[in-house]
Design a protein around this motif. Structure first.
Motif, PDB file in Angstrom:
ATOM      1  N   ALA A  38       9.020   2.966   6.152  1.00 39.00           N
ATOM      2  CA  ALA A  38       9.708   4.248   5.931  1.00 39.00           C
ATOM      3  C   ALA A  38      10.597   4.186   4.692  1.00 39.00           C
ATOM      4  N   LYS A  39      11.135   2.999   4.399  1.00 38.71           N
ATOM      5  CA  LYS A  39      12.010   2.863   3.218  1.00 38.71           C
ATOM      6  C   LYS A  39      11.245   3.109   1.914  1.00 38.71           C
ATOM      7  N   THR A  40       9.929   2.997   1.942  1.00 31.26           N
ATOM      8  CA  THR A  40       9.156   3.243   0.712  1.00 31.26           C
ATOM      9  C   THR A  40       9.079   4.735   0.390  1.00 31.26           C
ATOM     10  N   ALA A  92       8.798  -2.949  14.921  1.00 29.99           N
ATOM     11  CA  ALA A  92       9.963  -2.112  14.600  1.00 29.99           C
ATOM     12  C   ALA A  92      10.402  -2.349  13.155  1.00 29.99           C
ATOM     13  N   TYR A  93      10.504  -3.623  12.769  1.00 31.97           N
ATOM     14  CA  TYR A  93      10.913  -3.975  11.403  1.00 31.97           C
ATOM     15  C   TYR A  93       9.910  -3.412  10.389  1.00 31.97           C
ATOM     16  N   ILE A 114       0.858  -1.203   0.000  1.00 30.63           N
ATOM     17  CA  ILE A 114       0.000   0.000   0.000  1.00 30.63           C
ATOM     18  C   ILE A 114       0.895   1.256   0.000  1.00 30.63           C
ATOM     19  N   CYS A 115       1.915   1.248   0.858  1.00 32.34           N
ATOM     20  CA  CYS A 115       2.819   2.409   0.931  1.00 32.34           C
ATOM     21  C   CYS A 115       3.459   2.658  -0.433  1.00 32.34           C
ATOM     22  N   ASN A 116       3.944   1.598  -1.057  1.00 34.06           N
ATOM     23  CA  ASN A 116       4.604   1.751  -2.364  1.00 34.06           C
ATOM     24  C   ASN A 116       3.639   2.306  -3.407  1.00 34.06           C
ATOM     25  N   ALA A 117       2.442   1.744  -3.451  1.00 36.89           N
ATOM     26  CA  ALA A 117       1.468   2.164  -4.470  1.00 36.89           C
ATOM     27  C   ALA A 117       1.098   3.633  -4.290  1.00 36.89           C
ATOM     28  N   VAL A 118       0.870   4.041  -3.037  1.00 38.43           N
ATOM     29  CA  VAL A 118       0.463   5.435  -2.805  1.00 38.43           C
ATOM     30  C   VAL A 118       1.630   6.382  -3.062  1.00 38.43           C
TER      31      VAL A 118
END
Ligand SMILES: Cc1cc2nc3c(=O)[nH]c(=O)nc-3n(C[C@H](O)[C@H](O)[C@H](O)COP(=O)(O)O)c2cc1C
Length: 328
Positions: free
Chosen positions: A187-189, A180-181, A156-160
């Protein structure tokens, strides 16, 4: 004289108090009042994809009963209805942007993966300064491993992110097998913020009627500790800004979240319980606390008690448990 300005996801906030997404942020009058009482930003009530689906479903049923079954008619109503809910949300963004000086953050909650970026496009075009993705998953499926929920969040993060040119944050629950992971991967997206935590509607039982009823929907002032721990553990490591949600009812609890490393705090229940003007009181308390401690800016103490900076960071993890409960 204390300076309460801060930044969150690259947005300039006049105070760290953000009006959290709720029924108090779904009309212009409330939004203006929130700004005048000192909110540094507002997060609009979430646009729920399910609302649109239910509305569409109702309309379809009406059409069936009226025998309006021509495909063109169906298409027309389908489009008109989808646009109804969406249009009023987009109008709110547009009007809020015209009337307010503080950042206006839109919020969406989807059930269908491809609709997250679909709605993001509209919210951005309507003028939202940022978007919070209200990701509301209860991992209650015994056939779904934790990784499935985590991968879903990341996709979802990547797509948005691919769709959005404005800052994107996610509002998540604590129900990830490795929180945490997962936060770090998210955040890396390229998302700019994470809000900890979403507060789920919880059920209760009525033992007379033997029915499931809603539990209390508002948090209490002592409910902040869980969020505080996770903000403190993750603020230096997450790779993006954090904002604290759940149990922030006073200037002092806001100060604690900032000491843990939060860039901003979100407030909902305290405003439902005490009125929107309670924001003024919270701001006053925070200013007084800062004056008392000799802090002029938020930056001077932000993260001072985070896991990375505290003198006794073990207090955030298991050691505290051992010290207080072992042998009792
Ligand atoms: C009545 C009510 C409505 C809410 N609606 C939303 C919503 O639409 N979207 C969302 O992300 N959070 C929603 N929330 C959650 C709040 O934004 C917030 O995360 C949660 O209440 C915890 O913060 P608090 O302790 O300050 O209430 C709602 C909360 C309440 C009490």
């Amino acid at each position: 004289m204390t300076d309460l300005t801060t930044t969150y996801m690259g947005l300039h906030l006049s105070s760290p108090f953000i009006a959290a997404s709720s029924g108090l942020t779904n009309n212009l009058d409330h939004l203006k009042e929130l700004e005048s009482c000192g909110a540094g930003a507002v997060i609009l009530k979430s646009l729920f994809e399910e609302e649109i689906i239910v509305e569409l479903d109702r309309r379809m049923n009406e059409m069936h009963s009226e025998n309006y079954l021509y495909p063109e008619t169906m298409e027309f109503y389908e489009k008109a209805d989808v646009e109804d809910t969406l249009t009023s949300y987009l109008r709110l963004i547009y009007e809020a942007k015209k009337s307010l000086d503080i950042p206006v953050i839109a919020s969406i909650n989807c059930v269908t993966p491809h609709n997250w970026p679909y709605f993001t496009k509209y919210l951005q075009e309507a003028g939202a300064d940022a978007i919070e993705l209200n990701i509301f998953t209860l991992p209650a499926d015994i056939s779904a491993p934790g990784k499935q929920y985590e991968d879903n969040l990341i996709s979802i993060c990547n797509a948005v992110r691919q769709q959005a040119s404005i800052p994107v944050s996610i509002k998540i629950s604590q129900y990830y097998s490795s929180l945490a992971y997962t936060m770090h991967e998210a955040a890396k997206t390229g998302i700019k913020g994470i809000t900890l935590f979403n507060r789920f509607y919880s059920p209760d039982f009525d033992t007379d009627s033997m029915e499931i009823i809603p539990a209390a929907i508002y948090s209490n002032p002592e409910d902040y500790a869980h969020t505080l721990r996770w903000i403190a553990i993750m603020s230096e490591k997450a790779g993006c800004d954090l904002s604290a949600s759940t149990g922030v009812h006073s200037g002092l609890s806001a100060a604690k979240m900032i000491l843990a490393g939060a860039s901003a705090v979100q407030v909902a229940s305290a405003l439902y319980k005490n009125g929107i003007s309670h924001l003024k009181q919270m701001k006053k308390e925070l200013s007084e606390w800062m004056e008392d401690k000799g802090y002029e800016t938020i930056e001077q103490y932000k993260g001072k008690l985070s896991y990375a900076n505290a003198n006794d960071p073990a207090g955030l993890l298991r050691a505290q448990f051992m010290r207080h409960f072992a042998g009792k």
